[in-house]
Scaffold this motif. Structure first.
Motif, mmCIF file in Angstrom:
data_model
loop_
_atom_site.group_PDB
_atom_site.id
_atom_site.type_symbol
_atom_site.label_atom_id
_atom_site.label_comp_id
_atom_site.label_asym_id
_atom_site.label_seq_id
_atom_site.Cartn_x
_atom_site.Cartn_y
_atom_site.Cartn_z
ATOM 1 N N PRO A 5 -38.802 -40.650 -84.308
ATOM 2 C CA PRO A 5 -38.817 -41.820 -83.437
ATOM 3 C C PRO A 5 -37.637 -41.774 -82.474
ATOM 4 N N LYS A 6 -37.773 -42.425 -81.343
ATOM 5 C CA LYS A 6 -36.681 -42.456 -80.370
ATOM 6 C C LYS A 6 -35.449 -43.108 -80.974
ATOM 7 N N SER A 7 -34.289 -42.619 -80.586
ATOM 8 C CA SER A 7 -33.028 -43.195 -81.039
ATOM 9 C C SER A 7 -32.860 -44.604 -80.479
ATOM 10 N N LEU A 8 -32.171 -45.438 -81.233
ATOM 11 C CA LEU A 8 -31.915 -46.806 -80.773
ATOM 12 C C LEU A 8 -30.988 -46.798 -79.568
ATOM 13 N N TYR A 9 -30.090 -45.810 -79.507
ATOM 14 C CA TYR A 9 -29.125 -45.729 -78.418
ATOM 15 C C TYR A 9 -29.440 -44.555 -77.491
ATOM 16 N N GLY A 10 -29.084 -44.734 -76.230
ATOM 17 C CA GLY A 10 -29.189 -43.642 -75.270
ATOM 18 C C GLY A 10 -30.531 -43.494 -74.593
ATOM 19 N N ASN A 11 -31.445 -44.446 -74.790
ATOM 20 C CA ASN A 11 -32.775 -44.320 -74.206
ATOM 21 C C ASN A 11 -33.091 -45.378 -73.156
ATOM 22 N N LYS A 12 -32.069 -45.995 -72.603
ATOM 23 C CA LYS A 12 -32.272 -46.948 -71.520
ATOM 24 C C LYS A 12 -31.961 -46.291 -70.183
ATOM 25 N N ASP A 13 -32.702 -46.706 -69.147
ATOM 26 C CA ASP A 13 -32.381 -46.235 -67.802
ATOM 27 C C ASP A 13 -30.928 -46.591 -67.497
ATOM 28 N N TYR A 14 -30.237 -45.753 -66.729
ATOM 29 C CA TYR A 14 -28.838 -46.026 -66.433
ATOM 30 C C TYR A 14 -28.485 -45.564 -65.028
ATOM 31 N N THR A 15 -27.354 -46.000 -64.555
ATOM 32 C CA THR A 15 -26.847 -45.631 -63.232
ATOM 33 C C THR A 15 -25.449 -45.062 -63.394
ATOM 34 N N ASN A 26 -26.768 -40.670 -78.353
ATOM 35 C CA ASN A 26 -27.633 -41.440 -79.257
ATOM 36 C C ASN A 26 -26.906 -41.842 -80.540
ATOM 37 N N GLY A 27 -25.584 -41.666 -80.567
ATOM 38 C CA GLY A 27 -24.790 -42.137 -81.697
ATOM 39 C C GLY A 27 -24.565 -41.116 -82.788
ATOM 40 N N GLU A 28 -25.171 -39.933 -82.670
ATOM 41 C CA GLU A 28 -24.919 -38.880 -83.646
ATOM 42 C C GLU A 28 -23.579 -38.215 -83.353
ATOM 43 N N VAL A 29 -23.170 -37.339 -84.228
ATOM 44 C CA VAL A 29 -21.909 -36.629 -84.034
ATOM 45 C C VAL A 29 -22.213 -35.237 -83.487
ATOM 46 N N TYR A 30 -21.539 -34.876 -82.391
ATOM 47 C CA TYR A 30 -21.777 -33.577 -81.779
ATOM 48 C C TYR A 30 -21.217 -32.453 -82.642
ATOM 49 N N ASP A 31 -22.063 -31.475 -82.927
ATOM 50 C CA ASP A 31 -21.669 -30.289 -83.682
ATOM 51 C C ASP A 31 -21.935 -29.086 -82.788
ATOM 52 N N MET A 32 -20.881 -28.424 -82.338
ATOM 53 C CA MET A 32 -21.060 -27.316 -81.395
ATOM 54 C C MET A 32 -21.772 -26.124 -82.033
ATOM 55 N N TYR A 33 -21.880 -26.122 -83.382
ATOM 56 C CA TYR A 33 -22.578 -25.044 -84.061
ATOM 57 C C TYR A 33 -24.042 -25.389 -84.360
ATOM 58 N N SER A 34 -24.504 -26.532 -83.875
ATOM 59 C CA SER A 34 -25.916 -26.879 -84.019
ATOM 60 C C SER A 34 -26.664 -26.429 -82.772
ATOM 61 N N LEU A 77 -34.262 -39.340 -76.203
ATOM 62 C CA LEU A 77 -33.418 -38.860 -77.291
ATOM 63 C C LEU A 77 -33.991 -39.325 -78.618
ATOM 64 N N PRO A 78 -34.210 -38.419 -79.590
ATOM 65 C CA PRO A 78 -34.093 -36.978 -79.434
ATOM 66 C C PRO A 78 -35.361 -36.366 -78.857
ATOM 67 N N SER A 79 -35.226 -35.168 -78.295
ATOM 68 C CA SER A 79 -36.352 -34.372 -77.811
ATOM 69 C C SER A 79 -36.109 -32.922 -78.207
ATOM 70 N N TYR A 80 -37.175 -32.162 -78.229
ATOM 71 C CA TYR A 80 -37.068 -30.727 -78.468
ATOM 72 C C TYR A 80 -37.558 -29.982 -77.230
ATOM 73 N N VAL A 81 -36.799 -28.995 -76.799
ATOM 74 C CA VAL A 81 -37.199 -28.216 -75.630
ATOM 75 C C VAL A 81 -36.979 -26.727 -75.889
ATOM 76 N N LYS A 82 -37.835 -25.939 -75.275
ATOM 77 C CA LYS A 82 -37.653 -24.492 -75.269
ATOM 78 C C LYS A 82 -36.875 -24.146 -74.017
ATOM 79 N N VAL A 83 -35.795 -23.409 -74.179
ATOM 80 C CA VAL A 83 -34.954 -23.009 -73.044
ATOM 81 C C VAL A 83 -35.088 -21.506 -72.853
ATOM 82 N N ASN A 120 -29.927 -34.425 -77.819
ATOM 83 C CA ASN A 120 -29.439 -35.683 -78.392
ATOM 84 C C ASN A 120 -28.282 -36.271 -77.594
ATOM 85 N N ASP A 121 -28.109 -35.809 -76.338
ATOM 86 C CA ASP A 121 -26.960 -36.240 -75.540
ATOM 87 C C ASP A 121 -27.367 -36.350 -74.075
ATOM 88 N N ARG A 122 -26.510 -36.953 -73.267
ATOM 89 C CA ARG A 122 -26.773 -37.113 -71.839
ATOM 90 C C ARG A 122 -25.864 -36.198 -71.019
#
Length: 269
Positions: free
Chosen positions: A58-68, A103-111, A121-127, A141-143
């Motif tokens: 499900p979408k995160s409670l935070y980070g999913n509103k339009d912003y400027t 989205n309120g999670e903790v950033y892990d540079m090894y994830s 947020l969250p979404s999955y993408v192929k890069v 999970n971030d902007r």
């Protein structure tokens, strides 16, 4: 490389020019102890780290509103299925490791994670690194990033997988991975450890709160509960296990007479 987006009630960690230094009482003050983002001093090997495994969330409670930001509007993509984008990728590492993402999670540079300006947020993408053909699947999970032309900011691990660390940036293509919601609730309830309430009204009289709760229960066909906070009785709908149902009920409430209603997220008991 990153910027702190100041949006009401949200902490949005983005990827752009350097913001002013935060005071020590700011939740993410430690984020700015490093002036420029860097790789870890003694990085662990990322060869064993697998791609992110797409699943319904499900979408995160935070980070999913339009912003400027800086005069530019960023509307969140409402229907991301089929979304693709090409542009420049960058990466972020030690400076933001251990601090909150948008989205309120903790950033892990090894994830295997990433930041994007407008995907849910969250979404999955192929890069796909168009410069060398390497691919990776990451969880957004971030902007950010907010440098002109950049479309995604990769975690240190994802950047290593795609060989972006040496060059700093790369030409990439991103493709949104759509995951259907399982029909069996038991398959996805365990994914989301939260339950949701909708704060509807607050009154100072207990009898009034009881009366309102019964009315709301019948009106929205949902359970209700009353929380006493000081001399105020807060009447809430819920708990909802299904975030999608909570979202739909909130829209129904706000389209009616409960324009100030909002969702509260709690860990399941």
């Amino acid at each position: 490389m990153r910027i702190l987006l100041l949006v009401v009630s949200l902490i949005l960690a983005g990827c752009a020019s350097e913001p002013p230094k935060s005071s020590s009482d700011e939740p993410n003050a430690g984020r700015y102890q490093i002036d420029n983002d860097i790789a870890p001093n003694m990085p662990i090997s990322v060869k064993h780290i697998e791609d992110a495994h797409p699943r319904y969330e499900p979408k995160s409670l935070y980070g999913n509103k339009d912003y400027t930001l800086l005069g530019k509007d960023y509307p969140i993509v409402k229907e991301p299925k089929g979304f693709t984008q090409e542009g420049i990728s960058s990466w972020y590492g030690k400076k933001f490791h251990g601090h909150k993402t948008s989205n309120g999670e903790v950033y892990d540079m090894y994830s295997m994670s990433a930041a994007h300006k407008t995907l849910p947020l969250p979404s999955y993408v192929k890069v796909t690194n168009k410069d060398n053909g390497k691919t990776a699947i990451v969880r957004v999970n971030d902007r950010g990033p907010f440098h002109e032309g950049r479309i995604i900011d990769l975690s240190f691990a994802a950047a290593a997988k795609l060989d972006v660390l040496k060059t700093g940036t790369a030409n990439v293509k991103i493709e949104y991975i759509s995951v259907a919601k399982p029909t069996n609730p038991q398959e996805w309830h365990a994914i989301d450890p939260n339950q949701y309430h909708i704060q509807m009204v607050a009154v100072k009289n207990e009898q009034s709160a009881d009366k309102i709760a019964k009315k709301l229960e019948a009106q929205f066909n949902a359970p209700t509960n009353i929380i006493k906070s000081g001399n105020v009785y807060r009447v809430r709908l819920g708990p909802f296990i299904d975030r999608d149902r909570a979202d739909k009920t909130l829209i129904e409430a706000k389209n009616g007479q409960y324009t100030s209603a909002f969702i509260i997220q709690e860990l399941k008991k």
